[in-house]
Scaffold this motif. Sequence first.
Motif, PDB file in Angstrom:
ATOM      1  N   THR A  29       2.769  16.048  -4.462  1.00 63.54           N
ATOM      2  CA  THR A  29       2.493  17.489  -4.511  1.00 63.54           C
ATOM      3  C   THR A  29       1.579  17.905  -5.660  1.00 63.54           C
ATOM      4  O   THR A  29       1.200  19.077  -5.737  1.00 63.54           O
ATOM      5  N   VAL A  30       1.246  16.950  -6.540  1.00 65.12           N
ATOM      6  CA  VAL A  30       0.366  17.227  -7.683  1.00 65.12           C
ATOM      7  C   VAL A  30      -0.481  15.990  -7.962  1.00 65.12           C
ATOM      8  O   VAL A  30      -0.139  14.880  -7.550  1.00 65.12           O
ATOM      9  N   ASP A  31      -1.588  16.168  -8.684  1.00 64.64           N
ATOM     10  CA  ASP A  31      -2.329  15.033  -9.215  1.00 64.64           C
ATOM     11  C   ASP A  31      -1.480  14.401 -10.317  1.00 64.64           C
ATOM     12  O   ASP A  31      -0.812  15.115 -11.072  1.00 64.64           O
ATOM     13  N   LEU A  32      -1.497  13.063 -10.390  1.00 68.77           N
ATOM     14  CA  LEU A  32      -0.739  12.355 -11.432  1.00 68.77           C
ATOM     15  C   LEU A  32      -1.674  11.523 -12.282  1.00 68.77           C
ATOM     16  O   LEU A  32      -2.503  10.779 -11.757  1.00 68.77           O
ATOM     17  N   ASP A  33      -1.542  11.628 -13.584  1.00 67.74           N
ATOM     18  CA  ASP A  33      -2.261  10.772 -14.527  1.00 67.74           C
ATOM     19  C   ASP A  33      -1.250   9.783 -15.097  1.00 67.74           C
ATOM     20  O   ASP A  33      -0.355  10.180 -15.844  1.00 67.74           O
ATOM     21  N   LEU A  34      -1.381   8.511 -14.728  1.00 69.08           N
ATOM     22  CA  LEU A  34      -0.446   7.492 -15.199  1.00 69.08           C
ATOM     23  C   LEU A  34      -0.773   7.002 -16.601  1.00 69.08           C
ATOM     24  O   LEU A  34      -0.069   6.158 -17.151  1.00 69.08           O
ATOM     25  N   GLY A  35      -1.849   7.519 -17.188  1.00 69.90           N
ATOM     26  CA  GLY A  35      -2.153   7.297 -18.599  1.00 69.90           C
ATOM     27  C   GLY A  35      -2.419   5.857 -19.004  1.00 69.90           C
ATOM     28  O   GLY A  35      -2.257   5.504 -20.157  1.00 69.90           O
ATOM     29  N   ASN A  36      -2.815   5.022 -18.066  1.00 75.77           N
ATOM     30  CA  ASN A  36      -3.047   3.584 -18.326  1.00 75.77           C
ATOM     31  C   ASN A  36      -1.807   2.877 -18.851  1.00 75.77           C
ATOM     32  O   ASN A  36      -1.893   1.784 -19.401  1.00 75.77           O
ATOM     33  N   ASN A  37      -0.638   3.488 -18.680  1.00 76.14           N
ATOM     34  CA  ASN A  37       0.613   2.817 -19.015  1.00 76.14           C
ATOM     35  C   ASN A  37       0.884   1.743 -17.976  1.00 76.14           C
ATOM     36  O   ASN A  37       0.456   1.850 -16.833  1.00 76.14           O
ATOM     37  N   SER A  38       1.610   0.712 -18.351  1.00 77.33           N
ATOM     38  CA  SER A  38       1.909  -0.376 -17.433  1.00 77.33           C
ATOM     39  C   SER A  38       2.706   0.150 -16.236  1.00 77.33           C
ATOM     40  O   SER A  38       3.761   0.758 -16.406  1.00 77.33           O
ATOM     41  N   TRP A  39       2.188  -0.083 -15.029  1.00 78.58           N
ATOM     42  CA  TRP A  39       2.829   0.383 -13.797  1.00 78.58           C
ATOM     43  C   TRP A  39       3.443  -0.796 -13.054  1.00 78.58           C
ATOM     44  O   TRP A  39       2.786  -1.813 -12.843  1.00 78.58           O
ATOM     45  N   THR A  40       4.692  -0.651 -12.633  1.00 78.92           N
ATOM     46  CA  THR A  40       5.340  -1.645 -11.787  1.00 78.92           C
ATOM     47  C   THR A  40       5.109  -1.247 -10.343  1.00 78.92           C
ATOM     48  O   THR A  40       5.536  -0.156  -9.924  1.00 78.92           O
ATOM     49  N   ASP A  56      -1.465  13.642   0.280  1.00 78.12           N
ATOM     50  CA  ASP A  56      -1.861  15.031   0.504  1.00 78.12           C
ATOM     51  C   ASP A  56      -3.179  15.382  -0.201  1.00 78.12           C
ATOM     52  O   ASP A  56      -3.369  16.503  -0.648  1.00 78.12           O
ATOM     53  N   GLY A  57      -4.064  14.377  -0.340  1.00 77.86           N
ATOM     54  CA  GLY A  57      -5.364  14.597  -0.972  1.00 77.86           C
ATOM     55  C   GLY A  57      -5.333  14.593  -2.484  1.00 77.86           C
ATOM     56  O   GLY A  57      -6.363  14.787  -3.135  1.00 77.86           O
ATOM     57  N   HIS A  58      -4.176  14.369  -3.072  1.00 79.60           N
ATOM     58  CA  HIS A  58      -4.058  14.365  -4.531  1.00 79.60           C
ATOM     59  C   HIS A  58      -4.568  13.057  -5.137  1.00 79.60           C
ATOM     60  O   HIS A  58      -4.702  12.047  -4.441  1.00 79.60           O
ATOM     61  N   ILE A  59      -4.815  13.101  -6.430  1.00 77.07           N
ATOM     62  CA  ILE A  59      -5.385  11.982  -7.179  1.00 77.07           C
ATOM     63  C   ILE A  59      -4.328  11.362  -8.081  1.00 77.07           C
ATOM     64  O   ILE A  59      -3.632  12.068  -8.812  1.00 77.07           O
ATOM     65  N   ILE A  60      -4.239  10.038  -8.025  1.00 77.46           N
ATOM     66  CA  ILE A  60      -3.487   9.288  -9.029  1.00 77.46           C
ATOM     67  C   ILE A  60      -4.536   8.615  -9.897  1.00 77.46           C
ATOM     68  O   ILE A  60      -5.369   7.856  -9.397  1.00 77.46           O
ATOM     69  N   SER A  61      -4.536   8.923 -11.180  1.00 71.55           N
ATOM     70  CA  SER A  61      -5.563   8.387 -12.077  1.00 71.55           C
ATOM     71  C   SER A  61      -4.954   7.465 -13.127  1.00 71.55           C
ATOM     72  O   SER A  61      -3.759   7.525 -13.420  1.00 71.55           O
ATOM     73  N   ASN A  62      -5.826   6.612 -13.660  1.00 68.51           N
ATOM     74  CA  ASN A  62      -5.488   5.705 -14.765  1.00 68.51           C
ATOM     75  C   ASN A  62      -4.304   4.788 -14.444  1.00 68.51           C
ATOM     76  O   ASN A  62      -3.345   4.691 -15.195  1.00 68.51           O
ATOM     77  N   LEU A  63      -4.423   4.104 -13.298  1.00 70.64           N
ATOM     78  CA  LEU A  63      -3.430   3.124 -12.853  1.00 70.64           C
ATOM     79  C   LEU A  63      -3.697   1.801 -13.563  1.00 70.64           C
ATOM     80  O   LEU A  63      -4.816   1.300 -13.566  1.00 70.64           O
ATOM     81  N   ASN A  64      -2.652   1.225 -14.161  1.00 67.73           N
ATOM     82  CA  ASN A  64      -2.777  -0.043 -14.877  1.00 67.73           C
ATOM     83  C   ASN A  64      -1.668  -0.982 -14.420  1.00 67.73           C
ATOM     84  O   ASN A  64      -0.495  -0.766 -14.731  1.00 67.73           O
ATOM     85  N   VAL A  65      -2.048  -2.009 -13.645  1.00 62.67           N
ATOM     86  CA  VAL A  65      -1.074  -2.953 -13.098  1.00 62.67           C
ATOM     87  C   VAL A  65      -1.423  -4.353 -13.583  1.00 62.67           C
ATOM     88  O   VAL A  65      -2.556  -4.805 -13.424  1.00 62.67           O
ATOM     89  N   LYS A  66      -0.445  -5.027 -14.160  1.00 59.80           N
ATOM     90  CA  LYS A  66      -0.627  -6.420 -14.558  1.00 59.80           C
ATOM     91  C   LYS A  66       0.612  -7.182 -14.139  1.00 59.80           C
ATOM     92  O   LYS A  66       1.665  -7.077 -14.759  1.00 59.80           O
TER      93      LYS A  66
END
Length: 168
Positions: A29-40, A56-66
């Motif tokens: 329901t909103v754009d999310l900024d994951l802040g380059n934090n480690s994502w599982t 729903d057309g929203h943006i997830i930004s700064n995805l960091n997966v390792k």
Amino acid sequence: ISSENDLAFVAKQVNDAVTGFEGEYFKLTVDLDLGNNSWTPIGAASNYFRGIFDGDGHIISNLNVKTDTGNSSAQYGGLFGRVADGVIKNLVIDGAKVISLKYAGTVAGLLSCTAKTGSAAIINCRVVNAEVYGTQPGGIVGRSATTGATKGQLHITACSVENLYIGQ
């Protein structure tokens, strides 16, 4: 889903084998900024996401997966690690770095179906400004495959990638 915590809750439920959310509908329901934090990633080797995720057309930004730590879950890198018999749609990912031992994609590491009549899809997703590393990397999905003797259908439709670097 209106926060990073909501999204992380879905990941924890799937990854801990509490539920795969089969047939359940989630809407961002909103754009999310994951802040380059480690994502599982949501979903892993034997615990799959089986629901419907509508960005729903929203943006997830700064995805960091390792996920290159050496365990079986490390094979699946992306916002979603493994989607089986599920749907991801109407999502934009802007700014991502995904590193995985095997299947690496920005939206999903592995898209699969596990039932003979099953289907899985990624529809109308856009990836911008991403780096993806793995032995089977891709901009949207690292690998798409049916498993075992299944004859299900896999669809990746109306998706685009812009400014992508792929490495191994």
